[in-house]
Design a protein around this motif. Structure first.
Motif, PDB file in Angstrom:
ATOM      1  N   PHE A 175       0.846  -1.188   0.000  1.00  0.00           N
ATOM      2  CA  PHE A 175       0.000   0.000   0.000  1.00  0.00           C
ATOM      3  C   PHE A 175       0.882   1.240   0.000  1.00  0.00           C
ATOM      4  N   PRO A 201       0.270   5.015  -1.581  1.00  0.00           N
ATOM      5  CA  PRO A 201      -0.497   5.947  -2.400  1.00  0.00           C
ATOM      6  C   PRO A 201       0.391   6.701  -3.393  1.00  0.00           C
ATOM      7  N   SER A 257      -3.245   2.935  -4.966  1.00  0.00           N
ATOM      8  CA  SER A 257      -2.551   2.545  -3.734  1.00  0.00           C
ATOM      9  C   SER A 257      -1.416   1.569  -4.039  1.00  0.00           C
ATOM     10  N   ASN A 258      -1.320   1.109  -5.302  1.00  0.00           N
ATOM     11  CA  ASN A 258      -0.255   0.191  -5.699  1.00  0.00           C
ATOM     12  C   ASN A 258       0.134   0.511  -7.143  1.00  0.00           C
ATOM     13  N   MET A 275      -3.559   8.239   1.261  1.00  0.00           N
ATOM     14  CA  MET A 275      -4.430   8.223   0.092  1.00  0.00           C
ATOM     15  C   MET A 275      -5.166   9.552  -0.037  1.00  0.00           C
TER      16      MET A 275
END
Length: 99
Positions: free
Chosen positions: A5, A7, A26-27, A61
């Motif tokens: 994870f 962002p 997020s990836n 995020m």
């Protein structure tokens, strides 16, 4: 250990000065691969935006989404200048992402 994870805001392009797409994820490695392989239907597959030409990592995020909105709200000229600053040759940066 690889962080799953992370962002990020990114720009995919069809070619130098071609069609560009701004996204958030997020990836980044997985998402950029999806764009490259055309497995995600939509804008990037329709316009062949397969080269990762710019990206920016974020702590949260929420920050990444705010930055994406800022970029999408800006002019094309500003987006091109952002790419040119980090990546003046518009090389595909996908291979530079950590495995």
């Amino acid at each position: 250990m690889r962080r799953e994870f992370q962002p990020a805001v990114y720009i995919m392009a069809s070619r130098r000065n071609g069609t560009i797409y701004v996204g958030v994820t997020s990836n980044l490695r997985v998402r950029a691969w999806q764009h490259r392989e055309g497995v995600a239907d939509g804008f990037t597959s329709r316009y062949a935006c397969k080269a990762l030409v710019w990206f920016e990592l974020h702590a949260t995020m929420q920050h990444a989404i705010l930055r994406e909105k800022q970029l999408k709200g800006g002019s094309r000229k500003k987006k091109l200048a952002l790419i040119e600053t980090l990546n003046p040759t518009w090389r595909d940066m996908f291979g530079e992402l950590a495995l």
